[in-house]
Design an enzyme around this catalytic site. Structure first.
Site, PDB file in Angstrom:
ATOM      1  N   SER A   1     -11.075   0.231   3.284  1.00 18.81           N
ATOM      2  CA  SER A   1     -10.544   1.187   4.266  1.00 18.81           C
ATOM      3  C   SER A   1     -11.644   2.165   4.642  1.00 18.81           C
ATOM      4  CB  SER A   1      -9.370   1.951   3.641  1.00 18.81           C
ATOM      5  OG  SER A   1      -8.971   3.027   4.469  1.00 18.81           O
TER       6      SER A   1
ATOM      7  N   TYR B   1      -5.433   6.839  -3.817  1.00 16.78           N
ATOM      8  CA  TYR B   1      -5.618   5.781  -2.808  1.00 16.78           C
ATOM      9  C   TYR B   1      -7.060   5.773  -2.294  1.00 16.78           C
ATOM     10  CZ  TYR B   1      -5.386   3.001   1.395  1.00 16.78           C
ATOM     11  OH  TYR B   1      -5.644   2.046   2.342  1.00 16.78           O
TER      12      TYR B   1
HETATM   13  N1  LIG Z   1      -2.453   0.300   7.805  1.00 16.60           N
HETATM   14  C1  LIG Z   1      -3.509   1.071   7.665  1.00 16.60           C
HETATM   15  O1  LIG Z   1      -3.624   2.149   8.342  1.00 16.60           O
HETATM   16  C2  LIG Z   1      -4.620   0.666   6.733  1.00 16.60           C
HETATM   17  C3  LIG Z   1      -5.869   1.299   6.907  1.00 16.60           C
HETATM   18  C4  LIG Z   1      -6.914   0.932   6.057  1.00 16.60           C
HETATM   19  C5  LIG Z   1      -6.717  -0.014   5.086  1.00 16.60           C
HETATM   20  N2  LIG Z   1      -5.504  -0.623   4.938  1.00 16.60           N
HETATM   21  C6  LIG Z   1      -5.359  -1.618   3.883  1.00 16.60           C
HETATM   22  O2  LIG Z   1      -4.970  -2.839   4.472  1.00 16.60           O
HETATM   23  C7  LIG Z   1      -4.315  -3.648   3.484  1.00 16.60           C
HETATM   24  C8  LIG Z   1      -3.044  -4.235   4.116  1.00 16.60           C
HETATM   25  O3  LIG Z   1      -2.162  -3.168   4.387  1.00 16.60           O
HETATM   26  P1  LIG Z   1      -1.258  -3.130   5.703  1.00 16.60           P
HETATM   27  O4  LIG Z   1      -1.708  -1.975   6.513  1.00 16.60           O
HETATM   28  O5  LIG Z   1      -1.189  -4.462   6.335  1.00 16.60           O
HETATM   29  O6  LIG Z   1       0.124  -2.686   5.047  1.00 16.60           O
HETATM   30  P2  LIG Z   1       1.520  -3.469   4.871  1.00 16.60           P
HETATM   31  O7  LIG Z   1       2.014  -3.885   6.204  1.00 16.60           O
HETATM   32  O8  LIG Z   1       2.347  -2.560   4.025  1.00 16.60           O
HETATM   33  O9  LIG Z   1       1.108  -4.763   4.061  1.00 16.60           O
HETATM   34  C9  LIG Z   1       0.825  -4.732   2.681  1.00 16.60           C
HETATM   35  C10 LIG Z   1       0.946  -6.133   2.134  1.00 16.60           C
HETATM   36  O10 LIG Z   1       0.704  -6.091   0.726  1.00 16.60           O
HETATM   37  C11 LIG Z   1       1.832  -6.671   0.073  1.00 16.60           C
HETATM   38  N3  LIG Z   1       2.049  -6.052  -1.225  1.00 16.60           N
HETATM   39  C12 LIG Z   1       2.368  -4.762  -1.468  1.00 16.60           C
HETATM   40  N4  LIG Z   1       2.538  -4.565  -2.775  1.00 16.60           N
HETATM   41  C13 LIG Z   1       2.353  -5.764  -3.367  1.00 16.60           C
HETATM   42  C14 LIG Z   1       2.392  -6.219  -4.721  1.00 16.60           C
HETATM   43  N5  LIG Z   1       2.681  -5.380  -5.729  1.00 16.60           N
HETATM   44  N6  LIG Z   1       2.150  -7.526  -4.977  1.00 16.60           N
HETATM   45  C15 LIG Z   1       1.871  -8.368  -3.967  1.00 16.60           C
HETATM   46  N7  LIG Z   1       1.798  -8.015  -2.675  1.00 16.60           N
HETATM   47  C16 LIG Z   1       2.041  -6.722  -2.391  1.00 16.60           C
HETATM   48  C17 LIG Z   1       3.003  -6.440   1.024  1.00 16.60           C
HETATM   49  O11 LIG Z   1       4.024  -7.396   0.863  1.00 16.60           O
HETATM   50  P3  LIG Z   1       5.345  -7.213  -0.017  1.00 16.60           P
HETATM   51  O12 LIG Z   1       5.888  -5.858   0.277  1.00 16.60           O
HETATM   52  O13 LIG Z   1       6.180  -8.361   0.445  1.00 16.60           O
HETATM   53  O14 LIG Z   1       4.877  -7.368  -1.426  1.00 16.60           O
HETATM   54  C18 LIG Z   1       2.322  -6.708   2.362  1.00 16.60           C
HETATM   55  O15 LIG Z   1       2.239  -8.083   2.605  1.00 16.60           O
HETATM   56  C19 LIG Z   1      -4.064  -2.737   2.286  1.00 16.60           C
HETATM   57  O16 LIG Z   1      -5.001  -3.014   1.288  1.00 16.60           O
HETATM   58  C20 LIG Z   1      -4.277  -1.340   2.849  1.00 16.60           C
HETATM   59  O17 LIG Z   1      -4.702  -0.439   1.855  1.00 16.60           O
HETATM   60  C21 LIG Z   1      -4.441  -0.295   5.754  1.00 16.60           C
END
Ligand SMILES: NC(=O)c1ccc[n+]([C@@H]2O[C@H](COP(=O)([O-])OP(=O)(O)OC[C@H]3O[C@@H](n4cnc5c(N)ncnc54)[C@H](OP(=O)(O)O)[C@@H]3O)[C@@H](O)[C@H]2O)c1
Length: 263
Positions: free
Chosen positions: A141, A154
């Protein structure tokens, strides 16, 4: 082992950036294996990908924050006759609030998922990835480039992902394996709701779509790039903010996180 079918293993593929990465990898001709906790969402995505004419993805509903989960995943892949030729460590979550006010268990769970599971999967599958001269991408991130008062664990977890990925990319130079850290900024996914952040992203800063982030991640990973920061705003933030004195940066970041915390 050699008879195993190579797949791209993508964690956190039930929604957001991970689901879009799965769509992009499948579109580009890769067989994918998808992991997250939500079985129904994984099955729906597998059907969507299968309907495009690709092999139906292997899916496994698993809580990767649990201590035995990575072992269970490795065994399930082996039993299915699959080997991860490429690994995308995308699963992760954040929690907004001051560390002293948030529940301890949730903050430790963040470390278990964002750091421990990511590291364990990398180390566990590295021999197979080296044998197949594959690739690894870890989703970090913009938060990995600066401290984040108001989301301390985080931000620190993502600093680990940036550091670990860069060091691994150097260690693996010459092996044929590349390691990429994908560093998105604010992206429109369910991340913000789970974190307890304001979900009306437009109120604070430009948000990217998870599809655009996934396309940038795939393209950069395939070029073997060490670091991908999608979007001009995010490139400026990661390039400039780390040079700001802590006396200014820390209170500014703290105030911004307080304002972003969901009302
Ligand atoms: N969105 C942002 O602004 C942003 C910015 C920078 C970085 N990121 C990073 O991008 C990555 C993806 O996040 P996203 O934004 O796509 O968020 P998201 O839509 O909440 O997706 C997160 C994914 O991780 C899975 N997950 C969560 N807890 C889990 C667990 N205990 N075991 C297995 N799977 C799990 C969720 O599925 P289930 O709930 O079905 O388990 C979902 O598929 C993350 O690492 C996040 O830190 C996001």
């Amino acid at each position: 082992m050699s008879a195993h079918r190579p797949v791209v293993l993508i964690t956190g593929a039930s929604g957001g950036i991970g689901a879009d990465l799965a769509r992009v990898f499948a579109r580009e001709g890769h067989d994918v294996a998808l992991v997250a906790r939500s079985a129904d969402k994984l099955e729906a995505l597998a059907s969507e990908i299968e309907a495009t004419g690709r092999t139906r993805p292997f899916v496994l509903a698993l809580d990767l924050a649990q201590p035995q989960a990575c072992e269970a995943l490795a065994m399930a892949l082996d039993e299915a006759g699959l080997t991860p030729a490429m690994l995308v460590n995308n699963a992760g979550f954040g929690l907004a609030g001051r560390a002293a006010m948030l529940e301890r268990a949730g903050q430790i769970e963040m470390i278990d998922l964002n750091i421990r599971a990511l590291t364990e999967l990398t180390l566990r599958f590295l021999p197979a990835i080296i044998a197949g001269q594959g690739r690894i991408m870890n989703v970090a991130s913009v938060a990995g480039f600066l401290p984040g008062p108001g989301m301390a664990v985080y931000y620190a977890s993502k600093a680990y992902v940036v550091s670990f990925s860069q060091a691994m990319s150097q260690e693996l130079e010459g092996s044929g394996v590349t390691v990429t850290a994908l560093c998105p900024g604010v992206t429109a996914t369910d991340f913000h709701a789970r974190a307890g952040l304001e979900t009306n992203l437009a109120k604070f800063m430009p948000a990217m779509s998870s599809h655009v982030v996934a396309e940038a991640g795939y393209a950069g990973m395939m070029k073997g790039r060490r670091l991908i920061v999608p979007g001009l705003f995010n490139k400026l933030a990661t390039g400039l903010l780390p040079f700001m004195p802590n006396g200014i940066l820390l209170p500014v970041m703290g105030k911004m996180q307080d304002r972003r915390k969901g009302s």
